[in-house]
Enzyme design. Structure first.
Site, PDB file in Angstrom:
ATOM      1  N   ASP A 101       7.180  18.598  60.669  1.00 53.82           N
ATOM      2  CA  ASP A 101       5.931  18.423  59.724  1.00 53.82           C
ATOM      3  C   ASP A 101       5.739  17.338  59.931  1.00 53.82           C
ATOM      4  O   ASP A 101       6.120  16.010  59.819  1.00 53.82           O
ATOM      5  CB  ASP A 101       5.291  19.201  58.814  1.00 53.82           C
ATOM      6  N   LYS A 165      -2.242  20.852  61.812  1.00 50.79           N
ATOM      7  CA  LYS A 165      -2.748  21.009  60.283  1.00 50.79           C
ATOM      8  C   LYS A 165      -3.399  19.834  59.284  1.00 50.79           C
ATOM      9  O   LYS A 165      -3.722  18.555  59.620  1.00 50.79           O
ATOM     10  CB  LYS A 165      -0.808  20.628  59.544  1.00 50.79           C
ATOM     11  N   LYS A 201      -1.958  25.324  60.236  1.00 50.15           N
ATOM     12  CA  LYS A 201      -2.161  25.298  59.510  1.00 50.15           C
ATOM     13  C   LYS A 201      -2.411  24.812  58.808  1.00 50.15           C
ATOM     14  O   LYS A 201      -3.260  23.769  58.325  1.00 50.15           O
ATOM     15  CB  LYS A 201      -0.382  25.129  59.474  1.00 50.15           C
TER      16      LYS A 201
END
Length: 247
Positions: A101, A165, A201
């Site tokens: 990430d 995300k 996400k």
């Protein structure tokens, strides 16, 4: 993803597969990290989301389980140079992590420099994919307008991101939206921006079971859940949840 049944009908194991169990507090001791990574494994989460220095603690705990390692890079600000970000990514990939990430430079997005964001992220995505790892790009949506979120999504997708995300969970500036983090409105915007080209996400402010279930039904692919909130959204008792939460 579009689930084939409602979230209310899913087993704990099916629900846990949506969760990156977040163990990112910078003040955590070695003992804290080990305890919370162990809990993520015990709940049967898809991954435990950790800082790079926690790899040596988390890797042995996750080995041989269904829970993988998700490691954050250039977190939580995303302001390192591209060569530095690339070096950080290569470093964590040597541990065989499943997912990375990384924070997009949202100052660049606010400056209208989505082209530079794309170029920067592409180098990271390429090395992740060469190593067989997926990359999630954090857009820090609370710092951006909706148009900037959409521009960031386009840049991340063009760069080869597997996920976009919403948040780091550490942003403390003035939010551009009434609701923060993975609000249902923001997830709808992200899903629309992704348009099936990458996964989505949600992270930030997912603390109750009803919100968690609604996001699954909306079609989200993964959620970053704080270590305290994981048993809450799964509807399990923290003290009695069995290993793997496979029930």
């Amino acid at each position: 993803m579009s689930p084939d049944k409602s979230a209310e009908q899913m087993s704990v194991a099916e629900l846990a597969a949506y969760i990156d169990h977040s163990v990112l507090k910078p003040e955590f001791t070695v003992e804290d990290v080990g305890r919370e990574v162990g809990n993520g494994v015990r709940y049967g989460c898809r991954t435990v989301c950790i800082n790079p220095t926690a790899i040596e603690i988390a890797a042995p705990l996750c080995e041989g389980t269904s829970t993988g390692l998700c490691v954050v890079v250039d977190f939580p600000f995303g302001l390192s140079s591209t060569p530095s970000r690339l070096a950080q990514t290569r470093d964590v990939l040597t541990a065989g992590v499943a997912e990375v990430d990384i924070v997009a430079n949202y100052g660049w997005l606010r400056s209208g420099r989505a082209d530079r964001v794309e170029q920067d992220l592409r180098t990271v995505a390429e090395v992740c994919h060469e190593a067989g790892a997926e990359v999630k790009v954090i857009l820090e949506t609370d710092a951006l307008t909706v148009d900037e979120v959409r521009a960031g999504a386009e840049a991340a997708i063009a760069a080869g991101a597997d996920f976009i995300k919403t948040s780091t969970g550490f942003f403390t500036g003035t939010t551009q939206h009434e609701q923060t983090g993975a609000s249902e409105d923001m997830i709808a915007i992200m899903l629309d921006a992704a348009a099936g080209r990458c996964k989505v996400k949600g992270s930030g402010s997912i603390r109750d079971r009803a919100h968690f279930l609604r996001l699954i039904d909306a079609g989200i692919d993964r959620m970053g859940i704080g270590y305290r909130s994981t048993p809450v959204v799964l509807g399990v008792d923290h003290d009695t949840a069995p290993a793997g939460a496979g029930y």
